[in-house]
Design an enzyme around this catalytic site. Sequence first.
Site, PDB file in Angstrom:
ATOM      1  CB  VAL A  27       7.134  -2.234  -1.132  1.00  0.00           C
ATOM      2  CG1 VAL A  27       7.861  -1.932  -2.440  1.00  0.00           C
ATOM      3  CG2 VAL A  27       8.055  -1.982   0.054  1.00  0.00           C
ATOM      4  CB  VAL A  28       2.987   0.545  -4.409  1.00  0.00           C
ATOM      5  CG1 VAL A  28       2.101   0.352  -5.643  1.00  0.00           C
ATOM      6  CG2 VAL A  28       2.121   0.768  -3.169  1.00  0.00           C
ATOM      7  N   PRO A  48       0.824  -6.758  -9.053  1.00  0.00           N
ATOM      8  CG  PRO A  48      -0.529  -6.088 -10.840  1.00  0.00           C
ATOM      9  CD  PRO A  48       0.382  -5.543  -9.774  1.00  0.00           C
ATOM     10  N   GLY A  51       4.429  -8.213 -12.501  1.00  0.00           N
ATOM     11  CA  GLY A  51       5.205  -6.987 -12.410  1.00  0.00           C
ATOM     12  C   GLY A  51       6.394  -7.091 -11.470  1.00  0.00           C
ATOM     13  CG  ASP A 114      12.787   8.390 -10.285  1.00  0.00           C
ATOM     14  OD1 ASP A 114      13.855   8.627  -9.691  1.00  0.00           O
ATOM     15  OD2 ASP A 114      12.598   7.384 -10.976  1.00  0.00           O
TER      16      ASP A 114
END
Length: 251
Positions: A27-28, A48, A51, A114
């Site tokens: 998962v990014v 990071p 984030g 999206d």
Amino acid sequence: MSTKFPEIQGGGSLILAWQIKGKEVLVVAAGRIVNLLNADAKVTVVCPRNGLNEEVAYRVNNGQVKHVDRVFLPVDLEPEKKVAMVLTAIDDPDASTRIWKYCKQMKVPANIADVPSECDFYFGSVHRDGPLQIMVSTNGNGPRLAAAIRRQIGQMLPEGTGDSVKRVGQLRRKLRKVASGKTSRDISKRMAWMSEVCDKWSTDDFNDMDDEDMDKLVRYYESGEVPSFEEIRLGSRDHVVWEFDGTFGWM
């Protein structure tokens, strides 16, 4: 010209239940983590730390997911890591496209949030009740409407439907022990008999069924007969002793 076969309706997607249990999912950034954990996937979040949203940080801190504190790098998809799928949800369209292209190169299915043209698969709106999962997909046309339809379907289902599904699963496993044949004929016979049971018994019947009821029911398998729930509880009608307690009244 009318036929007995269904008409083809193009433009849909193939809706599958992906068995992701025990497989690596990358998962990014954050997204869909709960869905993945509910499916027993092994989740690694590459992002990071600053984030991470509150929920993802919670799951990282509690060891529910692994965390790589940096941006995505091609090394994250090295073959030895055996990544089964990639999900991205980042605000950088160019970076998302680079990740998608690399996934295509490595033949790893990806979902770029999206961006339908960069998705090998989609997520729908899911109703969950124990082992029961019902997914509604609008193929990207109206995600919010899909959620509303999913809620309507959930409200229409009888109470205890998920528990009924569990009992059916237990019955199937018990049947396979009693009738363990593995030929196509054996399998077809078991499936046909189970289908008839599911057609004849109600949700409430399955909820009320206990282990003794299951044992009695599977004894009917060889004959091909499917008794009602009342017959299982009362026994064969030829052997039932009907007692009159005076409560019925007479005309």
